[in-house]
Write a protein that holds these residues in place. Structure first.
Motif, PDB file in Angstrom:
ATOM      1  N   SER A 245      -6.969  -4.037  -5.389  1.00  0.00           N
ATOM      2  CA  SER A 245      -6.336  -3.129  -6.359  1.00  0.00           C
ATOM      3  C   SER A 245      -6.761  -1.701  -6.025  1.00  0.00           C
ATOM      4  CB  SER A 245      -6.688  -3.515  -7.797  1.00  0.00           C
ATOM      5  OG  SER A 245      -8.089  -3.485  -8.009  1.00  0.00           O
ATOM      6  N   TYR A 246      -7.212  -0.960  -7.025  1.00  0.00           N
ATOM      7  CA  TYR A 246      -7.498   0.465  -6.857  1.00  0.00           C
ATOM      8  C   TYR A 246      -8.492   0.749  -5.734  1.00  0.00           C
ATOM      9  CZ  TYR A 246      -5.427   0.599 -11.553  1.00  0.00           C
ATOM     10  OH  TYR A 246      -4.595   0.458 -12.630  1.00  0.00           O
ATOM     11  N   ASN A 247      -9.554  -0.035  -5.652  1.00  0.00           N
ATOM     12  CA  ASN A 247     -10.589   0.232  -4.663  1.00  0.00           C
ATOM     13  C   ASN A 247     -10.065   0.058  -3.242  1.00  0.00           C
ATOM     14  OD1 ASN A 247     -13.485   0.731  -3.958  1.00  0.00           O
ATOM     15  ND2 ASN A 247     -13.252  -1.302  -3.059  1.00  0.00           N
ATOM     16  N   TYR A 248      -9.174  -0.907  -3.049  1.00  0.00           N
ATOM     17  CA  TYR A 248      -8.624  -1.144  -1.713  1.00  0.00           C
ATOM     18  C   TYR A 248      -7.762   0.030  -1.283  1.00  0.00           C
ATOM     19  CZ  TYR A 248      -7.043  -4.003   2.220  1.00  0.00           C
ATOM     20  OH  TYR A 248      -6.798  -4.505   3.482  1.00  0.00           O
TER      21      TYR A 248
ATOM     22  N   LEU B  30       0.831  -1.204   0.000  1.00  0.00           N
ATOM     23  CA  LEU B  30       0.000   0.000   0.000  1.00  0.00           C
ATOM     24  C   LEU B  30       0.870   1.260   0.000  1.00  0.00           C
ATOM     25  CD1 LEU B  30      -2.989  -0.592   2.452  1.00  0.00           C
ATOM     26  CD2 LEU B  30      -3.149   0.244   0.103  1.00  0.00           C
ATOM     27  N   ILE B  31       1.921   1.251   0.794  1.00  0.00           N
ATOM     28  CA  ILE B  31       2.814   2.412   0.865  1.00  0.00           C
ATOM     29  C   ILE B  31       3.571   2.590  -0.442  1.00  0.00           C
ATOM     30  CG2 ILE B  31       4.889   3.319   1.993  1.00  0.00           C
ATOM     31  CD1 ILE B  31       3.849   2.095   4.596  1.00  0.00           C
ATOM     32  N   ASP B  32       4.136   1.508  -0.953  1.00  0.00           N
ATOM     33  CA  ASP B  32       4.925   1.603  -2.184  1.00  0.00           C
ATOM     34  C   ASP B  32       4.065   2.009  -3.378  1.00  0.00           C
ATOM     35  OD1 ASP B  32       7.123   0.862  -0.724  1.00  0.00           O
ATOM     36  OD2 ASP B  32       7.115  -1.230  -1.378  1.00  0.00           O
TER      37      ASP B  32
ATOM     38  N   TYR C  76      -5.147   0.294  21.192  1.00  0.00           N
ATOM     39  CA  TYR C  76      -6.537   0.029  20.837  1.00  0.00           C
ATOM     40  C   TYR C  76      -6.893   0.648  19.489  1.00  0.00           C
ATOM     41  CZ  TYR C  76     -11.506  -0.789  21.170  1.00  0.00           C
ATOM     42  OH  TYR C  76     -12.790  -1.215  20.901  1.00  0.00           O
ATOM     43  N   GLN C  77      -6.328   1.784  19.172  1.00  0.00           N
ATOM     44  CA  GLN C  77      -6.537   2.381  17.850  1.00  0.00           C
ATOM     45  C   GLN C  77      -6.114   1.415  16.743  1.00  0.00           C
ATOM     46  OE1 GLN C  77      -4.978   6.437  17.208  1.00  0.00           O
ATOM     47  NE2 GLN C  77      -4.189   5.772  15.214  1.00  0.00           N
ATOM     48  N   SER C  78      -4.956   0.794  16.917  1.00  0.00           N
ATOM     49  CA  SER C  78      -4.501  -0.161  15.909  1.00  0.00           C
ATOM     50  C   SER C  78      -5.371  -1.414  15.892  1.00  0.00           C
ATOM     51  CB  SER C  78      -3.032  -0.544  16.170  1.00  0.00           C
ATOM     52  OG  SER C  78      -2.172   0.522  15.829  1.00  0.00           O
ATOM     53  N   HIS C  79      -5.819  -1.838  17.064  1.00  0.00           N
ATOM     54  CA  HIS C  79      -6.717  -2.990  17.131  1.00  0.00           C
ATOM     55  C   HIS C  79      -8.004  -2.727  16.357  1.00  0.00           C
ATOM     56  CE1 HIS C  79      -9.088  -6.299  18.827  1.00  0.00           C
ATOM     57  NE2 HIS C  79     -10.001  -5.407  19.180  1.00  0.00           N
ATOM     58  N   ALA C  80      -8.587  -1.550  16.542  1.00  0.00           N
ATOM     59  CA  ALA C  80      -9.832  -1.213  15.849  1.00  0.00           C
ATOM     60  C   ALA C  80      -9.634  -1.182  14.341  1.00  0.00           C
ATOM     61  CB  ALA C  80     -10.357   0.132  16.348  1.00  0.00           C
ATOM     62  N   LEU C  81      -8.492  -0.649  13.895  1.00  0.00           N
ATOM     63  CA  LEU C  81      -8.221  -0.636  12.458  1.00  0.00           C
ATOM     64  C   LEU C  81      -7.968  -2.043  11.942  1.00  0.00           C
ATOM     65  CD1 LEU C  81      -7.775   0.678   9.755  1.00  0.00           C
ATOM     66  CD2 LEU C  81      -5.475   1.353  10.501  1.00  0.00           C
ATOM     67  N   SER C  82      -7.290  -2.865  12.718  1.00  0.00           N
ATOM     68  CA  SER C  82      -7.066  -4.249  12.270  1.00  0.00           C
ATOM     69  C   SER C  82      -8.397  -4.980  12.094  1.00  0.00           C
ATOM     70  CB  SER C  82      -6.153  -5.005  13.242  1.00  0.00           C
ATOM     71  OG  SER C  82      -6.808  -5.364  14.437  1.00  0.00           O
ATOM     72  N   ASP C  83      -9.358  -4.706  12.970  1.00  0.00           N
ATOM     73  CA  ASP C  83     -10.684  -5.306  12.807  1.00  0.00           C
ATOM     74  C   ASP C  83     -11.313  -4.887  11.477  1.00  0.00           C
ATOM     75  OD1 ASP C  83     -10.773  -6.742  15.184  1.00  0.00           O
ATOM     76  OD2 ASP C  83     -11.730  -5.122  16.310  1.00  0.00           O
ATOM     77  N   ALA C  84     -11.212  -3.601  11.149  1.00  0.00           N
ATOM     78  CA  ALA C  84     -11.770  -3.113   9.882  1.00  0.00           C
ATOM     79  C   ALA C  84     -11.076  -3.773   8.696  1.00  0.00           C
ATOM     80  CB  ALA C  84     -11.636  -1.596   9.809  1.00  0.00           C
ATOM     81  N   ILE C  85      -9.778  -3.960   8.810  1.00  0.00           N
ATOM     82  CA  ILE C  85      -9.018  -4.590   7.730  1.00  0.00           C
ATOM     83  C   ILE C  85      -9.446  -6.037   7.553  1.00  0.00           C
ATOM     84  CG2 ILE C  85      -6.712  -5.363   7.040  1.00  0.00           C
ATOM     85  CD1 ILE C  85      -5.665  -2.819   8.542  1.00  0.00           C
TER      86      ILE C  85
END
Length: 249
Positions: free
Chosen positions: A218-221, A162-164, A198-207
């Protein structure tokens, strides 16, 4: 999680270190130079991953220090309870450990330098959401996906792909996202270490919810997670700056 798993890849860790460097106080910069010379923080940001290749096993015990594994979709109280109850050394225990070592001016210089290298890296790991992931899939390593048609896994997508995909150098990336004002910086730097986990935990759940095994990304992600990716990188850099300013400033 596999103890050899990387976090953010080279560029992500350097972005966080570069942002932190830009927000150090004058006194912290001076004391940092006494500690490591004129090399930037970004120079050391990936050292704790490099040493995983050491064949003498000198650093073998550090593998589990890079992550925590917890069940998904915990509310905050349950998450903190489980985080504090984890056995052994892990990312949560080692961040304050490295802070304490860095603070201790009675320690040999090399030991404090090594603590700094780990601390730079571990704050980066904390903000890579899949390093606050789940044991059953090794932080997304076992979730097979494709990225623009090429086979990979979910952890690697978040480490580096994603970064690259943005096609910026780490300094360009830092400049492009480090645009918040003083009030926003204060808000980002507030809260406890547990809040940041916990912020990272919540984002990991969304992922996890948006990325099933076999997903074609791809693009949408990129569109879906671009802003939250950049939030994690920026927050990591500003929070690392806060910690270093408190210790060295």
């Amino acid at each position: 999680m596999n103890g050899t798993a990387m976090a953010w890849g080279l560029t992500g860790h350097r972005i966080i270190a570069e942002i932190a460097q830009r927000h150090l106080t004058k006194k912290a910069r001076k004391n940092l130079e006494k500690l490591i010379g004129r090399a930037p923080l970004a120079f050391w940001a990936n050292w704790p991953d490099y040493i995983k290749s050491d064949t003498t096993d000198k650093w073998k015990q550090t593998g589990p220090w890079h992550y925590v594994d917890l069940p998904g979709h915990l509310d905050k109280a349950d998450f903190i309870h489980d985080l504090e109850g984890l056995e052994g050394k892990n990312l949560y225990t080692q961040i304050p450990e490295m802070e304490n070592l860095l603070k201790n001016k009675n320690l040999p210089l090399e030991q404090r330098q090594i603590a700094l290298r780990f601390l730079i890296h571990f704050i980066g790991d904390l903000h890579q959401p899949l390093h606050v992931g789940r044991d059953e899939d090794a932080g997304g390593n076992k979730i097979k996906v494709t990225w623009f048609g090429k086979p990979t896994n979910l952890h690697t997508v978040w480490d580096s792909q994603l970064i690259d995909y943005q096609k910026w150098s780490y300094t360009e990336y830092a400049t492009n996202i480090d645009t918040v004002d003083a009030d926003e910086i204060e808000q980002i730097q507030s809260g406890s270490l547990e809040d940041w986990f916990y912020q990272s935990h919540a984002l990991s759940d969304a992922i996890y919810d948006k990325t099933p095994d076999g997903a074609r990304l791809s693009y949408n992600y990129n569109y879906l997670f671009f802003d939250r990716l950049n939030t994690q990188l920026l927050d990591g850099g500003l929070r690392l700056a806060k910690i270093l300013n408190q210790i060295l400033g």
